[in-house]
Structures are given as structure tokens and as C-alpha cells.
Design a protein around this motif. Structure first.
Motif, PDB file in Angstrom:
ATOM      1  N   THR A 179       0.825  -1.199   0.000  1.00 47.99           N
ATOM      2  CA  THR A 179       0.000   0.000   0.000  1.00 47.99           C
ATOM      3  C   THR A 179       0.864   1.255   0.000  1.00 47.99           C
ATOM      4  N   LEU A 180       1.913   1.240   0.799  1.00 40.93           N
ATOM      5  CA  LEU A 180       2.809   2.388   0.873  1.00 40.93           C
ATOM      6  C   LEU A 180       3.470   2.661  -0.478  1.00 40.93           C
ATOM      7  N   ALA A 181       3.835   1.615  -1.195  1.00 40.77           N
ATOM      8  CA  ALA A 181       4.454   1.805  -2.512  1.00 40.77           C
ATOM      9  C   ALA A 181       3.531   2.591  -3.435  1.00 40.77           C
ATOM     10  N   GLY A 182       2.257   2.263  -3.414  1.00 41.23           N
ATOM     11  CA  GLY A 182       1.303   3.000  -4.236  1.00 41.23           C
ATOM     12  C   GLY A 182       1.200   4.458  -3.834  1.00 41.23           C
ATOM     13  N   ARG A 183       1.240   4.717  -2.523  1.00 40.89           N
ATOM     14  CA  ARG A 183       1.144   6.103  -2.055  1.00 40.89           C
ATOM     15  C   ARG A 183       2.390   6.897  -2.457  1.00 40.89           C
ATOM     16  N   ILE A 184       3.560   6.260  -2.375  1.00 38.88           N
ATOM     17  CA  ILE A 184       4.784   6.950  -2.783  1.00 38.88           C
ATOM     18  C   ILE A 184       4.715   7.304  -4.260  1.00 38.88           C
ATOM     19  N   ALA A 185       4.244   6.363  -5.073  1.00 41.02           N
ATOM     20  CA  ALA A 185       4.131   6.634  -6.513  1.00 41.02           C
ATOM     21  C   ALA A 185       3.187   7.801  -6.776  1.00 41.02           C
ATOM     22  N   GLU A 186       2.085   7.876  -6.065  1.00 38.93           N
ATOM     23  CA  GLU A 186       1.131   8.967  -6.256  1.00 38.93           C
ATOM     24  C   GLU A 186       1.744  10.314  -5.877  1.00 38.93           C
ATOM     25  N   GLU A 187       2.453  10.329  -4.753  1.00 36.79           N
ATOM     26  CA  GLU A 187       3.073  11.581  -4.321  1.00 36.79           C
ATOM     27  C   GLU A 187       4.165  12.024  -5.293  1.00 36.79           C
ATOM     28  N   LEU A 188       4.992  11.088  -5.746  1.00 31.17           N
ATOM     29  CA  LEU A 188       6.053  11.437  -6.685  1.00 31.17           C
ATOM     30  C   LEU A 188       5.468  11.917  -8.009  1.00 31.17           C
ATOM     31  N   ALA A 189       4.359  11.338  -8.421  1.00 32.69           N
ATOM     32  CA  ALA A 189       3.725  11.766  -9.669  1.00 32.69           C
ATOM     33  C   ALA A 189       3.257  13.206  -9.593  1.00 32.69           C
ATOM     34  N   GLN A 190       2.812  13.639  -8.422  1.00 29.95           N
ATOM     35  CA  GLN A 190       2.406  15.038  -8.257  1.00 29.95           C
ATOM     36  C   GLN A 190       3.615  15.966  -8.275  1.00 29.95           C
ATOM     37  N   LEU A 191       4.698  15.484  -7.707  1.00 30.90           N
ATOM     38  CA  LEU A 191       5.895  16.318  -7.612  1.00 30.90           C
ATOM     39  C   LEU A 191       6.707  16.331  -8.906  1.00 30.90           C
ATOM     40  N   HIS A 192       6.632  15.266  -9.671  1.00 34.67           N
ATOM     41  CA  HIS A 192       7.435  15.137 -10.891  1.00 34.67           C
ATOM     42  C   HIS A 192       6.556  14.485 -11.971  1.00 34.67           C
ATOM     43  N   PRO A 193       5.601  15.230 -12.529  1.00 35.02           N
ATOM     44  CA  PRO A 193       4.615  14.652 -13.450  1.00 35.02           C
ATOM     45  C   PRO A 193       5.233  14.000 -14.682  1.00 35.02           C
ATOM     46  N   ALA A 194       6.392  14.443 -15.111  1.00 33.84           N
ATOM     47  CA  ALA A 194       6.986  13.909 -16.337  1.00 33.84           C
ATOM     48  C   ALA A 194       7.282  12.415 -16.234  1.00 33.84           C
ATOM     49  N   ASP A 195       7.479  11.904 -15.024  1.00 35.77           N
ATOM     50  CA  ASP A 195       7.818  10.488 -14.851  1.00 35.77           C
ATOM     51  C   ASP A 195       6.684   9.711 -14.196  1.00 35.77           C
ATOM     52  N   ARG A 196       5.462  10.211 -14.349  1.00 35.38           N
ATOM     53  CA  ARG A 196       4.309   9.586 -13.709  1.00 35.38           C
ATOM     54  C   ARG A 196       4.191   8.111 -14.093  1.00 35.38           C
ATOM     55  N   GLU A 197       4.331   7.803 -15.381  1.00 37.42           N
ATOM     56  CA  GLU A 197       4.175   6.419 -15.819  1.00 37.42           C
ATOM     57  C   GLU A 197       5.272   5.526 -15.254  1.00 37.42           C
ATOM     58  N   GLY A 198       6.473   6.055 -15.164  1.00 39.05           N
ATOM     59  CA  GLY A 198       7.566   5.276 -14.591  1.00 39.05           C
ATOM     60  C   GLY A 198       7.325   4.957 -13.129  1.00 39.05           C
ATOM     61  N   PHE A 199       6.852   5.939 -12.366  1.00 37.26           N
ATOM     62  CA  PHE A 199       6.552   5.703 -10.946  1.00 37.26           C
ATOM     63  C   PHE A 199       5.496   4.612 -10.811  1.00 37.26           C
ATOM     64  N   ALA A 200       4.432   4.717 -11.614  1.00 37.79           N
ATOM     65  CA  ALA A 200       3.341   3.750 -11.522  1.00 37.79           C
ATOM     66  C   ALA A 200       3.818   2.347 -11.892  1.00 37.79           C
ATOM     67  N   ALA A 201       4.643   2.265 -12.936  1.00 37.38           N
ATOM     68  CA  ALA A 201       5.120   0.948 -13.375  1.00 37.38           C
ATOM     69  C   ALA A 201       6.005   0.307 -12.325  1.00 37.38           C
TER      70      ALA A 201
END
Length: 337
Positions: A179-201
Motif C-alpha cells: 500500500t505504501l508503494a502505491g502512495r509513494i508513486a502517487e506523491e512522486l507523480a504530483q511532484l514530478h509529473p513527467a515520470d508519472r508512468e515510470g513511478f506507476a510501473a
């Protein structure tokens, strides 16, 4: 400060609050006009992540990849006790400059809580175990679909900020770490939108690894449900319980060891009797919290021919989170075979 708190075992966004501090001159806050944090860093910068312990630093690096720069205030080889650690001036500067901070909560790493209070400015904060005064506003529960009916069945104890059964070592809860991994990906996506897909993957890949470990736990649960075990302190109990193992250690023993106080004579004898009477089939030993009394317990187990499995409070050198937990499950399976 925008806080994101995770309820143990659930993806619950408990609070989002904003504050600013005009005295934050080391790193100007970059907040869009709409008040969001999606543009907190430009696409050409790496997100600055600060964590209290190396376990969360590993998760942040795993999910963030090249888009993040991560610092753990307590490195695995520091030997410092999180309960008594005091943030240094360098730690304080790192927190002030952070875009994202990941704290354990549950009174485990209050040095980071104090550093955040002193830092001023704005940053995203994920608190894995909310404390009594952290993130219990009703609106936070409603916005994220936080359902009351699911909590009693899971044995969660949000109100006291210590997770299940008062145990703050929540990184041994594999479901929660997914669950925490998903939350980290969401937060990083807000902070660095250009790598949103990479965070999610990368978060999905991590969650798949967690799912494999959880499947192993289910298999072990089927084979060992109800097996009595002992521990020197509560460190591994999430992992053990989810494998079907039952802790028979006198609570006063493990509590005294965790708090660094002497174990009462009667309690020590009751714990030693678990081995002489072969009332348990395994001892799980915290290798980083040792002393004369824990050594007596270990020797009693060895003398009785009861397997001893060592576990650590911090990420072993050369391992990532998934390989670490895989090794822990291997050790338990081999000991019980």
C-alpha cells in the motif's frame, strides 16, 4: 505542510493540511496558484526525498528511480536508536530542502516529527502510522473512502498510532508496504509529473513482488497455523502472525527488551520455561537488540534444540526490501521444516 497518513494495512489518506512559513529561505516553496503540489519540482530536477529509516529510503529509490534523490537520516550502519536519536543540523537542512518526507510515525521516529515542525515551508509528508494527533480529521476519511466497517476485522489500532497490537515496526507488514508503494508513486507523480508512468510501473512491479511474498505467507499459514513461537521483542510479529505463527512470549519480557529495561526475574523465568518445556517451536531473535537477558533466552532455545532465526531492524547491506523479506521467509520455513 501537507500530510498523508497510511492506516495500517489500508490505503487511507487521513489528512491534507497546508501551512507556510515565510522564514523558509533555504529552499523557496514552489506552490502553484491552485494550491496543489503537482509542480513542486520542475521536470528537470530530481525530487528530494528524506526518510527516517533506510527501509523507506529503499522503497523510495525503488519506485522513484533516477527521478529521485533519497536520504535516510538513520543509515543501516549507524547503530543509532530511533527512539532516542536527535536530528543533527545536517538532518534539519535535509528536511527543510525535502520535497517529500516519509516518516514511520507511531512515536518510533519522533526526531523526524520534531525536524518537520522546525522546518517550516511546504512539502509532502507520508506518515505510515498516524499518531494520536496526526490526521484524524473526518473530512480526510470521507474524501478517500475510508470505511469504518473494515477495521475491526483487520485488528487495526489507528487511534493509538501504533498499528496492530501496538507494534510500530510496520515495515514487517507486507500488505502495508504494498500500500505504501502505491502512495509513494502517487506523491512522486504530483511532484514530478513527467515520470508519472515510470513511478506507476515501478510501484506495480514492487506490489507484484509483495503479492508473491504474501502468497508464500498464505501457504505457510496453511501449513503452520497455530504454531507457537517466541520472540525477543515485537519486531517481527507482523510477518510471523501473517504466517499463522502464534507468539507465546510473556508480553512483559518483550516489552522490557524493547524499552531497554531489566526483565523482572519471574518474567525471565517464565520465558526460559518456554524452551525447557518445549512449549514453542521457534525463537525469532532481534540481532540488533542484544544483552545478557536476550542471550540467556537464545542459549536456552539452543540447549533445547529449538531453532533460532535472527532478524534485523534495519535493511541489511546489499539487499533491497523484497530480497530481505524473502530471506526472512526462507529462514522461517527452513527452521520449521
Amino acid at each position: 505542510m501537507r500530510r498523508v497518513a497510511l492506516a495500517t494495512g489500508l490505503a487511507a489518506l487521513l489528512a491534507l493540511t497546508g501551512c507556510s512559513d515565510d522564514t523558509d529561505t533555504l529552499r523557496p516553496t514552489q506552490t502553484p496558484a491552485d494550491g496543489s503540489t503537482a509542480a513542486a519540482t520542475s521536470t528537470g530536477e530530481r525530487v528530494q526525498v528524506v526518510t527516517s529509516i533506510d527501509v523507506y529510503a529503499d522503497l523510495a529509490r525503488t519506485i522513484g528511480g533516477d527521478a529521485v534523490e533519497v536520504r535516510s537520516l538513520l543509515a543501516s550502519d549507524s547503530g543509532a536508536d530511533p527512539h532516542s536519536y536527535e536530528a543533527t543540523a545536517r538532518d534539519q537542512l535535509a528536511v527543510r530542502n525535502a520535497d517529500l518526507v516519509i516518516a514511520n510515525g507511531g512515536h518510533y521516529d519522533e526526531f523526524l516529527t520534531r525536524a518537520l515542525s522546525a522546518a517550516g515551508g511546504e512539502r509532502a509528508v507520508i506518515t505510515v502510522v498516524p499518531g494520536e494527533d496526526e490526521g484524524h480529521e473526518d473530512e480526510g476519511h470521507e474524501d478517500e473512502g475510508h470505511e469504518d466497517e473494515g477495521h475491526e476485522d483487520e485488528g487495526h489500532d489507528e487511534a493509538h498510532g501504533h498499528g496492530r497490537d501496538g507494534n510500530e515496526h510496520v515495515w514487517y507488514d507486507l500488505q502495508l508496504m504494498g500500500t505504501l508503494a502505491g502512495r509513494i508513486a502517487e506523491e512522486l507523480a504530483q511532484l514530478h509529473p513527467a515520470d508519472r508512468e515510470g513511478f506507476a510501473a515501478r510501484a506495480t512491479e514492487f506490489e507484484n513482488g509483495i503479492a508473491e511474498l504474501r502468497q508464500r505467507q498464505e501457504t505457510m499459514f496453511s501449513a503452520h497455523d497455530g504454531t507457537p513461537v517466541a520472540v525477543t521483542e515485537p519486531l517481527p510479529l507482523f510477518l510471523l502472525t501473517d504466517c499463522g505463527l502464534v507468539d507465546k512470549t510473556p508480553p512483559a519480557f518483550s516489552q522490557a527488551i524493547e524499552e531497554g529495561t531489566d526483565v523482572p526475574v519471574r518474567v525471565l523465568q517464565d520465558t526460559l520455561n518456554l524452551f525447557s518445556e518445549r512449549a514453542v517451536e521457534l525463537l525469532v531473535y532481534n540481532e540488533q537488540t542484544t544483552g545478557p537477558q536476550t542471550e540467556r533466552i537464545r542459549k536456552a532455545a539452543e540447549d533445547a534444540g529449538i531453532p533460532v532465526v535472527g532478524m534485523s531492524e534495519t535493511l541489511p547491506t546489499g539487499q533491497d526490501f523484497l530480497s530481505w523479506m524473502r530471506a526472512n521467509l526462507d529462514a522461517i520455513e527452513q527452521a520449521l521444516a
